[in-house]
Design a protein around this motif. Sequence first.
Motif, short mmCIF file in Angstrom:
data_model
loop_
_atom_site.label_atom_id
_atom_site.label_comp_id
_atom_site.label_asym_id
_atom_site.label_seq_id
_atom_site.Cartn_x
_atom_site.Cartn_y
_atom_site.Cartn_z
N ILE A 143 16.53 -11.22 1.61
CA ILE A 143 16.94 -12.33 2.46
C ILE A 143 15.72 -13.15 2.89
N LEU A 144 14.65 -12.44 3.24
CA LEU A 144 13.42 -13.13 3.66
C LEU A 144 12.78 -13.90 2.53
N LEU A 145 12.70 -13.27 1.36
CA LEU A 145 11.95 -13.81 0.22
C LEU A 145 12.83 -13.75 -1.03
N PRO A 146 13.68 -14.71 -1.21
CA PRO A 146 14.65 -14.67 -2.31
C PRO A 146 14.02 -14.62 -3.70
N ASP A 147 12.79 -15.13 -3.84
CA ASP A 147 12.13 -15.13 -5.14
C ASP A 147 11.36 -13.85 -5.43
N LEU A 148 11.29 -12.95 -4.47
CA LEU A 148 10.53 -11.72 -4.66
C LEU A 148 11.28 -10.78 -5.60
N ILE A 149 10.61 -10.31 -6.66
CA ILE A 149 11.26 -9.43 -7.63
C ILE A 149 10.66 -8.02 -7.64
N GLU A 150 9.49 -7.84 -6.98
CA GLU A 150 8.87 -6.53 -7.00
C GLU A 150 7.90 -6.39 -5.84
N VAL A 151 7.82 -5.21 -5.29
CA VAL A 151 6.85 -4.87 -4.24
C VAL A 151 5.81 -3.93 -4.85
N THR A 152 4.54 -4.32 -4.76
CA THR A 152 3.46 -3.46 -5.25
C THR A 152 3.12 -2.42 -4.18
N HIS A 153 2.99 -1.16 -4.61
CA HIS A 153 2.70 -0.10 -3.63
C HIS A 153 1.84 0.97 -4.30
N ASN A 154 1.74 2.13 -3.67
CA ASN A 154 0.96 3.25 -4.20
C ASN A 154 -0.51 2.86 -4.36
N TYR A 155 -1.12 2.40 -3.26
CA TYR A 155 -2.50 1.92 -3.32
C TYR A 155 -3.50 3.02 -3.65
N TRP A 156 -3.21 4.25 -3.22
CA TRP A 156 -4.17 5.34 -3.39
C TRP A 156 -3.82 6.21 -4.59
N ASP A 157 -3.38 5.60 -5.68
CA ASP A 157 -2.91 6.39 -6.82
C ASP A 157 -4.03 7.11 -7.57
N TRP A 158 -5.29 6.81 -7.26
CA TRP A 158 -6.39 7.45 -7.98
C TRP A 158 -7.02 8.61 -7.20
N GLY B 65 0.83 -1.19 0.00
CA GLY B 65 0.00 0.00 0.00
C GLY B 65 0.86 1.25 0.00
N ASP B 66 0.68 2.08 1.01
CA ASP B 66 1.48 3.29 1.16
C ASP B 66 2.19 3.27 2.52
N SER B 67 2.77 2.13 2.84
CA SER B 67 3.42 1.95 4.13
C SER B 67 4.60 2.92 4.30
N PRO B 68 4.78 3.47 5.50
CA PRO B 68 5.94 4.33 5.75
C PRO B 68 7.23 3.52 5.69
N ILE B 69 8.28 4.13 5.20
CA ILE B 69 9.52 3.40 4.99
C ILE B 69 10.72 4.27 5.36
N VAL B 70 11.73 3.62 5.95
CA VAL B 70 13.00 4.27 6.29
C VAL B 70 14.12 3.40 5.72
N ASP B 71 15.08 4.01 5.01
CA ASP B 71 16.26 3.32 4.49
C ASP B 71 15.88 2.23 3.48
N PRO B 72 15.53 2.60 2.25
CA PRO B 72 15.10 1.62 1.24
C PRO B 72 16.15 0.56 0.91
N ILE B 73 17.46 0.89 1.06
CA ILE B 73 18.49 -0.11 0.79
C ILE B 73 18.39 -1.26 1.81
N ALA B 74 18.28 -0.90 3.09
CA ALA B 74 18.17 -1.92 4.13
C ALA B 74 16.89 -2.73 3.96
N VAL B 75 15.79 -2.05 3.63
CA VAL B 75 14.50 -2.74 3.46
C VAL B 75 14.59 -3.72 2.29
N ALA B 76 15.19 -3.30 1.18
CA ALA B 76 15.33 -4.19 0.02
C ALA B 76 16.17 -5.40 0.37
N CYS B 77 17.27 -5.19 1.08
CA CYS B 77 18.13 -6.32 1.47
C CYS B 77 17.39 -7.28 2.39
#
Length: 531
Positions: free
Chosen positions: A472-487, A456-468
């Motif tokens: 590590i948690l989900l090695p097969d994950l290639i994309e995170v869907t976000h921007n739920y309120w884009d309309w 969704g539109d979750s708050p985030i700090v340090d995108p590099i650490a979050v991506a890493c």
Amino acid sequence: MRHVNVCLLPAEILRDIFAAIRKDSDFRATTATLARTCRTLKEPALDALWKNIIGFKPLLSCLPNGIVVRTSKRKQLVNESLLHPLFTEEWKTFRQYARRIHFLIIHDSELDGITDRVVQALISAPTPLLPNLHSLQWLDDRECFFPLLRALLVPTITSMRLGSGLYYDCWDPSFVKSALLASLGTRCPSIRTLEVCPYGADSEESSDAVSEAICGWRKLVHLKTGVLNARALTHLASLASLKSLRFMSYDFEFADDRPNTIPIFTSQLDAVSVAAPSYFLLTRCLRNIRFFSCRSAELLIGSPGEPQLPYDPDIPEFIVSFSECFSPVLEELLVNVEFSHEDLDDHPLSFGFDVIAPLLSFRRLTTLDINWFCTTDVNDDAFKKMAQSWPQLEKFCFGVASAMLASPSVTFIGLIYLIQYCRHLRNVTMYFRACPIDIKREPFSKIVPNEKIEVGDSPIVDPIAVACQLHILLPDLIEVTHNYWDWVPVPPSIVAFNHEWDKVNEYLEVLTKSAEMGEMIGELSDSEGTR
């Protein structure tokens, strides 16, 4: 091997052949050609050709020349009429093909293409129009055509769908429609599947009419309808054949509040969908009914004219009533709420773990979608208890509506608990605080393949650490869907969060490519070592 002449094959084999041909894109042309090949093939070929029909024009085209008049009514629309009523020989020709029709679809555009002369001729047929009809879809609510609809209602029908337009719009309530609906039980006593487009508003008359018809059917399997009264629900609860039920609940009272009068579904009923204009009315409905055999529940709350709030004070009572209405065999729960983003400017009430707790008894859940509750007070410890209670979860959608209201209490740790305890999880949609954590302390996992994460539109700090951490948690994950309120217009803070999540996806792409290259190099090294 001995070759058998096709003309000597049994009728059952010929029908199987034509059923196989039906899958071909040139089915109609091929079947028409075969029908003209020999007398043996003619009948089964014609049966296959006429089994499924849309509109009346195919039947009109079989009448002798000079009877049907075709004129252009509007651009690309041919209007068909009759020069005179159909006489005995012409009815014989009509019945030769009409008796073969098992499935008929009538759209409003099909009715626009015939004149009143055609309608009057068809409703004046000396015998039933389609005597062997099994399935009827009538998607038009104009009452001037209802005599024609009534002419199609025969005892052989087992499946029926009534609505309006290509998008299955609601009928406008009227006495004529209610009279027609009330007669369905007598006219079509063998119904197994029924979809009656519910009226757009509560109507006691229409509810009683539909309920009257339903009480006449003993072998219903699938039912999708509007408002049902207590008598109809009690009857449906007694049916051993019913497998799926979808209905609406408005402001009506059950005849008696005593426990022994509550309809209890304990047989084959597998899927239930209930719609109501508010949490309060849905709660009252659930308190007066029990679905103990149901494995899938969908609840639809509100309407375009009556949006509901994700922090509605009736939500806690609604969840309690739901937990009492359904049994622990439940596997899927989806709650869809009609809302208006304009009402999300304030959040006077948020729900903590105590509100969600009654759902923990459903330990067989594989799908849980409660996106539209304001759950900003649910923290990491609560997520751990939830994950431990629902180990079979495959799809989890939780609290995304809160993004416009307040910062969530749950953090990256809550996501880790989900992955740790829900080993079948494939699809996650949740609102949480994405921030760096101590990976030496927290339980990471590399064995859960995950197809989708939506934040969704979750708050985030340090995108590099979050991506890493995600990699590590989900090695097969290639994309995170976000921007739920884009309309809708969103605060600058949410816009900034979305930019950070874009960076996460860029880093995930790099990490995934790097991991793939590492695997390839490892495989090459292994192959070199074996030489």
